[in-house]
Design a protein around this motif. Sequence first.
Motif, PDB file in Angstrom:
ATOM      1  N   ARG A 103       0.837  -1.187   0.000  1.00  0.00           N
ATOM      2  CA  ARG A 103       0.000   0.000   0.000  1.00  0.00           C
ATOM      3  C   ARG A 103       0.881   1.249   0.000  1.00  0.00           C
ATOM      4  NH1 ARG A 103      -3.949  -1.025   4.990  1.00  0.00           N
ATOM      5  NH2 ARG A 103      -1.928  -1.521   5.916  1.00  0.00           N
ATOM      6  N   VAL A 104       0.437   2.261  -0.718  1.00  0.00           N
ATOM      7  CA  VAL A 104       1.188   3.511  -0.761  1.00  0.00           C
ATOM      8  C   VAL A 104       1.386   4.071   0.644  1.00  0.00           C
ATOM      9  CG1 VAL A 104       1.126   5.917  -1.542  1.00  0.00           C
ATOM     10  CG2 VAL A 104       0.491   4.081  -3.112  1.00  0.00           C
ATOM     11  N   CYS A 105       0.360   3.961   1.491  1.00  0.00           N
ATOM     12  CA  CYS A 105       0.434   4.539   2.835  1.00  0.00           C
ATOM     13  C   CYS A 105       1.437   3.826   3.740  1.00  0.00           C
ATOM     14  CB  CYS A 105      -0.944   4.541   3.498  1.00  0.00           C
ATOM     15  SG  CYS A 105      -1.678   2.913   3.726  1.00  0.00           S
ATOM     16  N   ASP A 106       1.932   2.643   3.330  1.00  0.00           N
ATOM     17  CA  ASP A 106       2.975   1.978   4.102  1.00  0.00           C
ATOM     18  C   ASP A 106       4.350   2.529   3.787  1.00  0.00           C
ATOM     19  OD1 ASP A 106       1.223   0.306   5.433  1.00  0.00           O
ATOM     20  OD2 ASP A 106       1.366  -1.289   3.930  1.00  0.00           O
ATOM     21  N   VAL A 107       4.471   3.215   2.658  1.00  0.00           N
ATOM     22  CA  VAL A 107       5.762   3.733   2.208  1.00  0.00           C
ATOM     23  C   VAL A 107       5.794   5.261   2.245  1.00  0.00           C
ATOM     24  CG1 VAL A 107       7.425   3.738   0.300  1.00  0.00           C
ATOM     25  CG2 VAL A 107       6.018   1.722   0.707  1.00  0.00           C
ATOM     26  N   VAL A 108       4.644   5.874   1.976  1.00  0.00           N
ATOM     27  CA  VAL A 108       4.537   7.333   1.905  1.00  0.00           C
ATOM     28  C   VAL A 108       3.522   7.796   2.941  1.00  0.00           C
ATOM     29  CG1 VAL A 108       4.006   9.309   0.451  1.00  0.00           C
ATOM     30  CG2 VAL A 108       5.058   7.272  -0.554  1.00  0.00           C
ATOM     31  N   GLN A 109       3.931   8.757   3.771  1.00  0.00           N
ATOM     32  CA  GLN A 109       3.026   9.337   4.758  1.00  0.00           C
ATOM     33  C   GLN A 109       2.970  10.845   4.585  1.00  0.00           C
ATOM     34  OE1 GLN A 109       1.075   8.171   7.679  1.00  0.00           O
ATOM     35  NE2 GLN A 109       1.053   6.383   6.324  1.00  0.00           N
ATOM     36  N   MET A 110       1.842  11.418   4.980  1.00  0.00           N
ATOM     37  CA  MET A 110       1.615  12.845   4.781  1.00  0.00           C
ATOM     38  C   MET A 110       1.436  13.561   6.110  1.00  0.00           C
ATOM     39  SD  MET A 110      -0.977  14.476   2.001  1.00  0.00           S
ATOM     40  CE  MET A 110      -1.023  16.247   1.687  1.00  0.00           C
ATOM     41  N   VAL A 111       2.026  14.760   6.211  1.00  0.00           N
ATOM     42  CA  VAL A 111       1.849  15.627   7.374  1.00  0.00           C
ATOM     43  C   VAL A 111       1.145  16.885   6.876  1.00  0.00           C
ATOM     44  CG1 VAL A 111       2.952  16.806   9.304  1.00  0.00           C
ATOM     45  CG2 VAL A 111       4.010  14.743   8.339  1.00  0.00           C
ATOM     46  N   PHE A 112      -0.002  17.207   7.481  1.00  0.00           N
ATOM     47  CA  PHE A 112      -0.846  18.285   6.962  1.00  0.00           C
ATOM     48  C   PHE A 112      -0.539  19.629   7.622  1.00  0.00           C
ATOM     49  CE2 PHE A 112      -3.133  14.369   6.157  1.00  0.00           C
ATOM     50  CZ  PHE A 112      -3.571  14.530   4.858  1.00  0.00           C
ATOM     51  N   GLN A 113      -1.137  20.670   7.059  1.00  0.00           N
ATOM     52  CA  GLN A 113      -0.873  22.046   7.477  1.00  0.00           C
ATOM     53  C   GLN A 113      -1.360  22.333   8.894  1.00  0.00           C
ATOM     54  OE1 GLN A 113      -2.399  24.972   4.765  1.00  0.00           O
ATOM     55  NE2 GLN A 113      -2.030  26.683   6.135  1.00  0.00           N
ATOM     56  N   ASP A 114      -2.591  21.976   9.191  1.00  0.00           N
ATOM     57  CA  ASP A 114      -3.193  22.312  10.485  1.00  0.00           C
ATOM     58  C   ASP A 114      -3.104  21.114  11.426  1.00  0.00           C
ATOM     59  OD1 ASP A 114      -4.642  23.122  12.647  1.00  0.00           O
ATOM     60  OD2 ASP A 114      -6.499  23.542  11.553  1.00  0.00           O
ATOM     61  N   PRO A 115      -2.200  21.156  12.400  1.00  0.00           N
ATOM     62  CA  PRO A 115      -2.038  19.989  13.275  1.00  0.00           C
ATOM     63  C   PRO A 115      -3.253  19.713  14.150  1.00  0.00           C
ATOM     64  CG  PRO A 115      -0.760  21.845  14.101  1.00  0.00           C
ATOM     65  CD  PRO A 115      -1.275  22.240  12.749  1.00  0.00           C
ATOM     66  N   PHE A 116      -4.015  20.754  14.491  1.00  0.00           N
ATOM     67  CA  PHE A 116      -5.153  20.521  15.382  1.00  0.00           C
ATOM     68  C   PHE A 116      -6.253  19.742  14.674  1.00  0.00           C
ATOM     69  CE2 PHE A 116      -8.978  21.779  17.812  1.00  0.00           C
ATOM     70  CZ  PHE A 116      -8.575  21.308  19.059  1.00  0.00           C
ATOM     71  N   SER A 117      -6.584  20.121  13.439  1.00  0.00           N
ATOM     72  CA  SER A 117      -7.631  19.408  12.701  1.00  0.00           C
ATOM     73  C   SER A 117      -7.149  18.044  12.226  1.00  0.00           C
ATOM     74  CB  SER A 117      -8.111  20.242  11.511  1.00  0.00           C
ATOM     75  OG  SER A 117      -7.056  20.449  10.588  1.00  0.00           O
ATOM     76  N   SER A 118      -5.834  17.805  12.263  1.00  0.00           N
ATOM     77  CA  SER A 118      -5.286  16.514  11.839  1.00  0.00           C
ATOM     78  C   SER A 118      -5.357  15.463  12.938  1.00  0.00           C
ATOM     79  CB  SER A 118      -3.820  16.673  11.407  1.00  0.00           C
ATOM     80  OG  SER A 118      -3.707  17.584  10.346  1.00  0.00           O
ATOM     81  N   LEU A 119      -5.622  15.901  14.171  1.00  0.00           N
ATOM     82  CA  LEU A 119      -5.651  14.986  15.311  1.00  0.00           C
ATOM     83  C   LEU A 119      -7.067  14.871  15.853  1.00  0.00           C
ATOM     84  CD1 LEU A 119      -2.488  16.399  17.130  1.00  0.00           C
ATOM     85  CD2 LEU A 119      -2.597  14.312  15.749  1.00  0.00           C
ATOM     86  N   ASN A 120      -7.471  13.655  16.188  1.00  0.00           N
ATOM     87  CA  ASN A 120      -8.801  13.426  16.741  1.00  0.00           C
ATOM     88  C   ASN A 120      -8.868  14.002  18.160  1.00  0.00           C
ATOM     89  OD1 ASN A 120     -11.193  12.381  17.863  1.00  0.00           O
ATOM     90  ND2 ASN A 120     -11.065  10.516  16.640  1.00  0.00           N
TER      91      ASN A 120
END
Length: 276
Positions: A103-120
């Motif tokens: 899976r692509v997500c096993d090799v490539v991971q993304m970090v987004f702009q807004d850390p607060f909305s990225s976390l539950n």
Amino acid sequence: MPNQQAAPAGVPAIEASGLTVRFPVRGGVFGKVKDYFTAVDGVSFTLEQGKTLSVVGESGCGKSTLVKSLVGLVPLASGSVKIFGRGVQCGKIAPEGGEKPARVCDVVQMVFQDPFSSLNPRQTVEEILTAPLVARKVTFEKARQRAVELLERVSIPHGAMEKFPHEFSGGQRQRLCIARSLMVEPKVLLCDEVTSALDVSVQAQILHLLDDLRRDLGLSILFISHDMQVVRAISDDVLVMYFGKVVERGPADSVLTDPQHEYTKKLLSCVPTIRK
């Protein structure tokens, strides 16, 4: 852990060829598609192993859409992507020999702009960090051990495991997002404006952290930004986008000190300076 195989030597981390992304423009009573808006128009680039490639341009130029298309968050109208020399289709990397498709997500991971909305906001740090490994059938004990190690790596005390995202500062939340992205031991990080919501002093800390991780873990980083000062601090190579197209590319020193395209010159002229 899920991803233990070494990347093949001498093969680019990502090769993108002719990437095009179009969004439908709807109108009328029934919302029929009347036209298409081209957000990314025939973009090609190569991200070398262990390097940082920055994609720069003003807001709306298509750089974030470009990076999202690499992991399937937005569909490609045309073009192709290779990850470590293997083609990508439907979120999976073509297998070699008798291997199962990765899976692509096993090799490539993304970090987004807004850390607060990225976390539950309803999950603790422990739940947030262990979830990617637990979903991959790793025992909770091993997942928790990995989480503790990564918290230390990003300079967050492991006592933070029982806390919730709202109990941290913006910089600390971004460190948590980086730690989460590293849980599955990816080889590539896609960083989408990860410092734009942070204070200048905190920006420098995050940039140093990313550069240390790139060097120590052998990561390849695709870094999206509109801030030329930030780009200058972290980049090996630079790709400049304007209205969905690439207008200039090359080594960071060359592009940032001797730009050839008028748009690149305008971007650099907007960098604030202190005048006496």
